[in-house]
Scaffold this motif. Structure first.
Motif, short mmCIF file in Angstrom:
data_model
loop_
_atom_site.label_atom_id
_atom_site.label_comp_id
_atom_site.label_asym_id
_atom_site.label_seq_id
_atom_site.Cartn_x
_atom_site.Cartn_y
_atom_site.Cartn_z
N GLU A 1 -1.38 -3.76 -10.34
CA GLU A 1 -1.31 -2.51 -9.59
C GLU A 1 -2.60 -1.75 -9.81
OE1 GLU A 1 1.60 1.42 -9.23
OE2 GLU A 1 2.09 -0.22 -10.60
N TRP A 2 -3.09 -1.06 -8.80
CA TRP A 2 -4.30 -0.24 -8.98
C TRP A 2 -4.06 1.18 -8.52
CZ3 TRP A 2 -3.38 -2.84 -4.55
CH2 TRP A 2 -3.64 -2.20 -3.34
N PHE B 1 0.85 -1.20 0.00
CA PHE B 1 0.00 0.00 0.00
C PHE B 1 0.88 1.25 0.00
CE2 PHE B 1 -2.50 -3.39 1.69
CZ PHE B 1 -3.79 -3.17 1.25
N TYR B 2 0.42 2.28 -0.88
CA TYR B 2 1.17 3.54 -0.99
C TYR B 2 0.19 4.71 -0.98
CZ TYR B 2 4.91 0.45 -2.57
OH TYR B 2 5.84 -0.54 -2.66
N ASP B 3 0.72 5.90 -0.58
CA ASP B 3 -0.10 7.12 -0.52
C ASP B 3 -0.31 7.65 -1.94
OD1 ASP B 3 -1.33 9.46 0.04
OD2 ASP B 3 0.29 10.32 1.25
N ALA B 4 -1.58 7.88 -2.34
CA ALA B 4 -1.90 8.36 -3.70
C ALA B 4 -2.56 9.73 -3.67
CB ALA B 4 -2.82 7.35 -4.39
N THR C 1 -5.41 5.86 -1.61
CA THR C 1 -4.37 4.84 -1.46
C THR C 1 -4.32 4.02 -2.74
OG1 THR C 1 -4.88 4.70 0.89
CG2 THR C 1 -3.58 2.92 -0.05
N ARG C 2 -3.12 3.69 -3.17
CA ARG C 2 -2.95 2.77 -4.29
C ARG C 2 -2.14 1.58 -3.80
NH1 ARG C 2 1.81 3.01 -7.29
NH2 ARG C 2 3.33 4.57 -6.62
N GLY C 3 -2.27 0.48 -4.58
CA GLY C 3 -1.61 -0.72 -4.10
C GLY C 3 -1.03 -1.56 -5.21
N ASN D 1 -9.55 5.74 -0.55
CA ASN D 1 -9.61 6.32 -1.90
C ASN D 1 -8.33 7.06 -2.25
OD1 ASN D 1 -12.26 5.42 -2.47
ND2 ASN D 1 -13.10 7.09 -1.19
N ALA E 1 5.56 8.34 -3.87
CA ALA E 1 4.74 7.26 -3.31
C ALA E 1 5.29 6.84 -1.95
CB ALA E 1 4.71 6.08 -4.27
#
Length: 679
Positions: A678-679, A593-596, A650-652, A648, A603
């Motif tokens: 990846e999303w 998980f990363y900050d989007a 967050t991307r992963g 919402n 990231a």
């Protein structure tokens, strides 16, 4: 004035009484009859004359608790004390009255004499044999005999009982005043002879006690002697005594021991020793003269037994040992002993009981009482050549349930006792017999010790290993799934698990499909071409075999990652397709998980792992998945997962790591072939 009035009253009374006296008309008690005992009766005497001689008299006691009186003037004593008895006579002319002062007395019941310090004997006492005369009065013959030396006096201690008796005075009388003189309570012997002494109560002379007094010619000197100054415990000695004068009435000697725990003496003067110590023996006579002689005697305790602290002992050549003796009983006067050896060529002994070993052999050491040589004790001494060294050879490893023989040696070769004793530090692992045979009990290590038994305590120790045989073998997995040009490993399981020899050889049935390389129970399988074969392992210990089926194929691509979804609450689902004919029972993936957020410059990881605080968690599918089946939205388990605060923003990133086939073989997908999204 008062004296004048009293005088006038006396004159008036005399005037009134003179006519009656003159006429002889009187009634008066006899004042001399005025004492009665408690519980007894007394007839009062009433003297009546003239007109008073006729008519019935009325009697009255002024204190009926003291005495009562009946109509005849008979008084009964009730309790000790004094009262007045009234007598009244009424005639036609006059009333006559008279009074009697009555005493109610308590009667004496016994007269007692303190005899503890008086020489009193029974008439039949042998000390008085041939001295007493036979009296005519049989009762006097039975009286206790009081001996009294001529010219000697006894002041008797006399008491009349009970203490409440009205008259407690005692009166002493002598039956022969030429022999016995009485003065008050003192009696004095005047000349040799006999007299009966009576001690009676003054008021009740029938209450009395009597003695037969024997006035004697006293002994004036006693000379006592013993044949020796001491007597042993348990021994006896005859004492002797002489008396003066020769004509003494009672010359018989009475012997007394002042400490009967130490010694006793009988009537004949034979003394017996009982306990170590000093005793005073007294020779006295029965005549009351108090003449005596003292004789001091020592009672000695001789040795009765000797005990040694060691009845048997072993001493090495050239060495020494001490024997300690105990002389019994503890209060023996002379406890000194003498030591001797039965063979001084073997061992010698000093005066203090120190034994010195001279040469190999056995002898007796004797200890005897110096005073009583017949009292002895002995100990057997064995002189030996000691062991100086024990050597124990290294033992070969043996298996549990098997035996082995130890090998050892003792120095010097001429040691008297070359025997050794074996022991095991862990009898639960290995035991050892008296003959040095070791037996394996279970796998492990222990120490075997061989120790000399001659007292020198020489020791040798070796380590012994007990091994465990292989009893069987099996494969941990049933089937191995390996890709071409991939290597994977699995292991064989030995039975029992603690088998010592884990070496195995491995072989592939078709090396063109798969080759093998083994290290003990682990085998590496390398796929060479698609196909199937069997890999077999054989144990070095016992030759037990086991095998595993091997399938070489394209197993990295058995799964296809189709979709990756999540909802507003942060719940994720991964859609995976089974493209193979394998029965898959478990899938493992990892998600990052990363900050989007728009303002994020780069990231940044988002912490979602509750265990280590990282941005990665694992997801596990635990349901069966067959050919062309897909994983659904449910049944995925997120491990240590906590949803981000704003899903919402967050991307992963997701990646499939491995899967399990038939709950048996775990296929780890090579990194380059891992499905990911990846999303």
């Amino acid at each position: 004035m008062r004296k004048v009035i009293i005088s006038l009253l006396i004159v008036m009374l005399l005037c009134c009484s003179l006519p009656a006296l003159a006429a002889g008309n009187t009634m008066m008690f006899d004042k001399n009859i005025n004492v009665v005992f408690e519980g007894e009766t007394l007839q009062t005497v009433l003297n009546r004359e003239g007109d008073a001689a006729e008519g019935e008299v009325a009697y009255e006691s002024m204190n009926t608790r003291i005495a009562t009186v009946d109509g005849n003037g008979v008084v009964t004593g009730v309790a000790r004390g004094r009262t007045t008895i009234n007598a009244v006579l009424k005639t036609e002319k006059k009333t006559y009255k008279t009074q009697l002062s009555l005493t109610v007395a308590r009667k004496a019941t016994s007269v007692e004499v303190e005899t503890a310090r008086l020489p009193i004997y029974e008439p039949a006492d042998e000390k008085l044999a041939g001295v007493l005369t036979v009296r005519e009065n049989a009762e006097e013959n039975a009286l206790p005999v009081l001996t009294l030396p001529v010219k000697k006096s006894y002041n008797l201690q006399i008491s009349v009982q009970p203490r409440e008796a009205t008259n407690r005075k005692a009166v002493l009388t002598s039956g022969n005043e030429e022999v016995l003189r009485v003065r008050g309570t003192s009696i004095t012997g005047l000349q040799p002879g006999e007299a009966v002494l009576t001690i009676a109560n003054e008021l009740s002379p029938e209450v009395k006690t009597q003695f037969r007094v024997l006035v004697v010619q006293p002994v004036t000197r006693i000379t006592a002697a013993a044949p020796a100054p001491s007597v042993p415990v348990g021994g006896q000695m005859q004492l002797s005594a002489e008396v003066l004068p020769a004509d003494a009435t009672l010359p018989q000697i009475t012997w007394t021991s002042m400490n009967e725990e130490v010694a006793t003496v009988d009537a004949g003067g034979v003394v017996t020793g009982h306990k170590r110590g000093n005793v005073r023996l007294v020779a006295s006579v029965a005549d009351g003269s108090a003449t005596r002689a003292n004789l001091n005697l020592k009672v000695t305790q001789t040795a009765e037994e000797i005990t040694l602290d060691h009845p048997e002992l072993t001493v090495n050549v050239g060495r020494s040992a001490i024997l300690r003796a105990t002389v019994l009983p503890k209060d023996t006067n002379d406890k000194s002993v003498v030591w001797t050896s039965s063979d001084e060529k073997i061992a010698t002994v000093s005066s203090q009981g120190r034994i010195t070993a001279v040469s190999v052999g056995s002898c007796e050491i004797i200890c005897a009482s110096r005073e009583a040589g017949q009292v002895t004790a002995s100990a057997t001494v064995h002189v030996q050549q000691p062991v100086t060294r024990v050597t124990l050879d290294k033992a070969a490893d043996i298996y549990a349930g098997e035996t082995g023989q130890l090998s050892w040696s003792v120095e010097p070769a001429e040691a008297t006792n070359p025997a050794v004793e074996f022991s095991s530090s862990r009898p639960d692992i290995v035991t050892v017999s008296a003959e040095g045979v070791i037996t394996g009990v279970k796998q492990g290590e222990a120490y075997i010790t061989a120790a000399s038994t001659d007292g020198t305590n020489r020791r040798a120790r070796i380590r012994v290993r007990i091994l465990q045989h292989v009893e069987g073998v099996s494969m941990k997995r049933k089937t191995a799934y390996v890709d071409v040009r991939e290597s994977a490993s699995t292991v064989a399981v030995l039975s029992p698990e603690n088998a010592s020899n884990k070496n195995m050889t491995w072989e592939s049935a078709d090396p063109s499909v798969a080759t093998v390389k083994g290290d003990k129970t682990r085998v590496w399988i390398t796929g060479r071409a698609k196909g199937e074969t069997v890999v077999t392992g054989t144990t070095e210990d016992g030759g037990f075999q086991t095998s595993i089926a091997v399938k070489i194929g394209d197993w990295d691509h058995a799964l296809e990652l189709k979709k990756f979804n999540w909802d507003n609450k942060g719940n994720f689902s991964i859609e995976v397709l089974n493209r193979s004919d394998l029965h898959i029972t478990r899938i493992t993936a990892e998600i990052y998980f990363y900050d989007a957020s728009p303002d994020a410059e780069m990231a940044e990881p988002v912490a979602v792992n509750t265990k280590d605080g990282s941005n990665m968690v694992k997801a596990v599918w635990k349901k069966p998945l067959d050919y062309k089946e897909k994983t659904g939205k449910s049944a995925w388990q997120m491990i240590n997962y906590k949803a981000p605060a704003d899903i919402n923003m967050t991307r992963g990133f997701v990646r499939i790591l491995s899967y399990e086939i038939d709950n048996d073989w775990i296929k780890t997908i090579r990194e380059k072939n891992r499905p990911e999204a990846e999303w």
